[in-house]
Design a protein around this motif. Structure first.
Motif, short mmCIF file in Angstrom:
data_model
loop_
_atom_site.label_atom_id
_atom_site.label_comp_id
_atom_site.label_asym_id
_atom_site.label_seq_id
_atom_site.Cartn_x
_atom_site.Cartn_y
_atom_site.Cartn_z
N GLY A 1 10.33 -3.79 19.94
CA GLY A 1 10.97 -4.49 21.04
C GLY A 1 12.28 -5.16 20.65
N GLN A 2 12.47 -5.35 19.34
CA GLN A 2 13.71 -5.92 18.82
C GLN A 2 14.63 -4.84 18.24
OE1 GLN A 2 11.55 -8.39 16.06
NE2 GLN A 2 11.95 -10.24 17.26
N GLY A 3 14.25 -3.58 18.44
CA GLY A 3 15.05 -2.49 17.89
C GLY A 3 14.64 -2.07 16.50
N GLY A 4 13.46 -2.50 16.05
CA GLY A 4 12.99 -2.14 14.72
C GLY A 4 12.25 -0.80 14.71
N GLY A 5 12.03 -0.29 13.52
CA GLY A 5 11.30 0.97 13.35
C GLY A 5 12.21 2.13 13.05
N ILE A 6 11.65 3.11 12.35
CA ILE A 6 12.46 4.24 11.90
C ILE A 6 12.86 5.15 13.06
CG2 ILE A 6 10.64 5.93 11.38
CD1 ILE A 6 12.16 6.26 8.61
N LEU A 7 12.11 5.13 14.17
CA LEU A 7 12.50 5.93 15.32
C LEU A 7 13.80 5.42 15.91
CD1 LEU A 7 11.95 8.21 17.31
CD2 LEU A 7 10.45 6.66 18.59
N PHE A 8 13.99 4.11 15.97
CA PHE A 8 15.26 3.55 16.43
C PHE A 8 16.35 3.73 15.39
CE2 PHE A 8 13.46 0.62 19.82
CZ PHE A 8 14.25 1.15 20.83
N ASP A 9 15.99 3.75 14.11
CA ASP A 9 16.98 3.83 13.04
C ASP A 9 17.52 5.24 12.85
OD1 ASP A 9 18.57 2.94 10.93
OD2 ASP A 9 16.99 3.19 9.45
N LEU A 10 16.63 6.21 12.69
CA LEU A 10 17.05 7.58 12.41
C LEU A 10 16.89 8.51 13.60
CD1 LEU A 10 15.55 8.04 8.81
CD2 LEU A 10 17.86 7.33 9.46
N GLY A 11 16.01 8.16 14.53
CA GLY A 11 15.80 9.00 15.70
C GLY A 11 17.07 9.32 16.47
N PRO A 12 17.96 8.34 16.71
CA PRO A 12 19.18 8.68 17.45
C PRO A 12 19.99 9.80 16.82
CG PRO A 12 18.90 6.31 17.40
CD PRO A 12 17.84 6.88 16.50
N ALA B 1 3.66 -3.59 7.79
CA ALA B 1 4.68 -3.03 8.69
C ALA B 1 4.40 -3.45 10.13
CB ALA B 1 4.72 -1.52 8.58
N VAL B 2 5.46 -3.88 10.84
CA VAL B 2 5.33 -4.26 12.25
C VAL B 2 5.94 -3.20 13.16
CG1 VAL B 2 5.27 -6.72 11.75
CG2 VAL B 2 7.48 -5.60 12.19
N ALA B 3 6.53 -2.16 12.57
CA ALA B 3 7.14 -1.09 13.36
C ALA B 3 6.92 0.23 12.63
CB ALA B 3 8.63 -1.34 13.56
N ASP B 4 7.12 1.32 13.36
CA ASP B 4 6.87 2.65 12.81
C ASP B 4 7.76 2.94 11.61
OD1 ASP B 4 9.43 4.07 14.18
OD2 ASP B 4 8.43 2.79 15.63
N ASP B 5 7.18 3.57 10.58
CA ASP B 5 7.95 4.02 9.42
C ASP B 5 7.67 5.48 9.07
OD1 ASP B 5 5.41 3.78 8.28
OD2 ASP B 5 5.89 1.94 7.21
N ILE C 1 13.62 8.69 23.17
CA ILE C 1 12.89 7.72 22.33
C ILE C 1 11.87 6.96 23.16
CG2 ILE C 1 13.18 5.52 21.09
CD1 ILE C 1 15.72 6.71 19.84
N GLU C 2 12.23 6.58 24.37
CA GLU C 2 11.27 5.88 25.23
C GLU C 2 10.10 6.79 25.61
OE1 GLU C 2 14.38 2.74 27.32
OE2 GLU C 2 14.00 4.68 28.25
N ALA C 3 10.37 8.05 25.87
CA ALA C 3 9.28 8.98 26.15
C ALA C 3 8.36 9.11 24.94
CB ALA C 3 9.85 10.36 26.54
N ALA C 4 8.94 9.12 23.76
CA ALA C 4 8.14 9.20 22.53
C ALA C 4 7.28 7.95 22.35
CB ALA C 4 9.05 9.39 21.33
N ARG C 5 7.83 6.80 22.61
CA ARG C 5 7.07 5.58 22.45
C ARG C 5 5.94 5.48 23.48
NH1 ARG C 5 8.38 2.81 18.47
NH2 ARG C 5 10.52 2.62 17.70
N GLY C 6 6.17 6.06 24.64
CA GLY C 6 5.14 6.03 25.68
C GLY C 6 3.95 6.91 25.35
N ARG C 7 4.19 7.88 24.46
CA ARG C 7 3.13 8.85 24.13
C ARG C 7 2.67 8.72 22.69
NH1 ARG C 7 5.49 14.29 27.16
NH2 ARG C 7 6.09 13.24 29.07
N GLY C 8 3.35 7.89 21.91
CA GLY C 8 3.03 7.81 20.48
C GLY C 8 1.75 7.05 20.20
N HIS D 1 6.61 15.32 22.57
CA HIS D 1 5.36 14.91 21.94
C HIS D 1 5.73 14.07 20.73
CE1 HIS D 1 1.47 14.96 19.93
NE2 HIS D 1 2.10 15.37 18.85
N ALA D 2 4.99 12.99 20.49
CA ALA D 2 5.33 12.09 19.39
C ALA D 2 4.10 11.64 18.64
CB ALA D 2 6.09 10.88 19.92
N GLU D 3 4.27 11.43 17.33
CA GLU D 3 3.25 10.82 16.48
C GLU D 3 3.94 9.71 15.70
OE1 GLU D 3 1.61 14.01 14.15
OE2 GLU D 3 1.29 15.26 15.93
N LEU D 4 3.59 8.46 15.97
CA LEU D 4 4.22 7.29 15.37
C LEU D 4 3.19 6.54 14.54
CD1 LEU D 4 6.02 8.00 17.91
CD2 LEU D 4 6.59 5.57 18.00
#
Length: 338
Positions: free
Chosen positions: A170-181, A208-212, A331-338, A198-201
């Motif tokens: 929610g603060q922009g953390g996690g590897i999906l926000f970092d490298l996903g773009p 860890a508080v966010a996906d890595d 990314i939002e679609a991935a988070r909704g299904r991860g 389809h996503a696996e997070l």
């Protein structure tokens, strides 16, 4: 025309990407650098003529800037971009453009309404292996592309005391926000829009508080399937690219060397910058045959060359910010299904 530029943030992005690239492009000058960290301020002092400022407020109090580059923590990107747009200053935003597609779209719409140039630093479009892959695809040697595999993995098994490791999604953390773009942007650029995600997070590191550890499977409207891996805990790496076509397979290994070259003290115009030191090549494999494909040098400097053309001659922006918005929707679609 000299494009007077302020850089907000002087961590890895500001110090090793933006500042050296701006210094290498003669139409730009680094006029101000924002950092509150004494060690980073000492490094920033190497840019002669650049004022070292304590916070972003000092940037927007000035009236002598033509461009603001935002490379601060993810949650600050859209609010600071909105400030730049309101001030009528052209803006480069490091990825991601925002921490939601709604937020990012709003910034883009405000920039368009104000007539202020806004672009996003998707510099991985100018990695050498990606440039080589694009040329290979254009040659037709792969035939009809069916699968695109792309991986950006590293070995960082323990959390560190930095914002990327303590920020929640929610603060922009996690590897999906970092490298996903970056990985999503490359897939969209090559194969067009996506109709299925389809996503696996996962969180692999203690505390860890966010996906890595993230896997995405994207189904493109063109029929190509993209499989994207991003991982902070991989002891060994997959191929960086593996592209399966009806005639041949393209494979390359290793990350683009521009970042490590910059960290080692090389600059974008130095001989050998962006060229793998070990002379590695990509490989084109077909039934009964294999051929080495020389890797083109990486050239992140092309981003600022294009931006210079856009700001001084009215050329196209290096990255359409609406493409970054589409990446955030995925990314939002991935988070909704991860």
């Amino acid at each position: 025309m000299t494009i007077r530029t302020a850089i907000i943030g002087f961590g890895t992005g500001g110090r090793f990407f933006h500042a050296p690239l701006l210094a290498a492009e003669p139409r730009f000058t680094v006029s101000a650098i924002v950092t509150g960290d004494p060690a980073r301020a000492a490094a920033a002092s190497g840019y002669a003529g650049a004022d070292i400022l304590p916070d972003a407020e000092a940037v927007f109090a000035r009236d002598d800037l033509d461009l603001v580059v935002i490379t601060s923590p993810h949650a600050t990107h859209a609010p600071l971009a909105r400030r730049a747009v309101a001030a009528g200053i052209a803006v480069v935003v490091d990825k991601p453009l925002g921490i939601s597609s709604t937020e990012a779209r709003s910034v883009v719409e405000e920039a368009e309404a104000a007539g202020v140039p806004l672009t996003v630093f998707h510099n991985r479009r100018w990695d050498g292996d990606f440039l080589t892959l694009r040329d290979t695809l254009a040659s037709g040697e792969l035939g009809e592309v069916r699968q695109f595999e792309s991986a950006f993995e590293k070995w960082a098994p323990h959390l560190a005391a930095r914002w990327k490791d303590v920020a929640t999604p929610g603060q922009g953390g996690g590897i999906l926000f970092d490298l996903g773009p970056h990985l999503i942007d490359q897939a969209l650029l090559l194969f067009g829009d996506v109709v299925g995600v389809h996503a696996e997070l996962d969180r692999r590191r203690a505390g860890a508080v966010a996906d890595d550890d993230v896997f995405l499977s994207l189904t493109h409207a063109s029929g190509v399937r993209s499989r994207l891996w991003m991982n902070a805990t991989s002891p060994a790496d997959r191929p960086r690219f593996r592209v399966v076509g009806s005639r041949a397979v393209f494979t390359s290994h290793g990350l683009d060397p521009q970042e490590p070259h910059a960290k080692a003290g090389l600059r974008p115009l130095d001989p050998g910058f962006g060229v793998h030191d070990d002379g590695r090549t990509a490989l084109l494999s077909a039934p009964g045959t294999e051929r080495a494909v020389p890797l083109l040098p990486g050239e992140h400097l092309a981003f600022y060359r294009m931006l210079g053309d856009a700001l001084t001659e009215g050329g196209p922006l290096p990255v359409d910010p609406r493409e970054a918005v589409r990446g955030l929707e995925i990314i939002e679609a991935a988070r909704g299904r991860g």
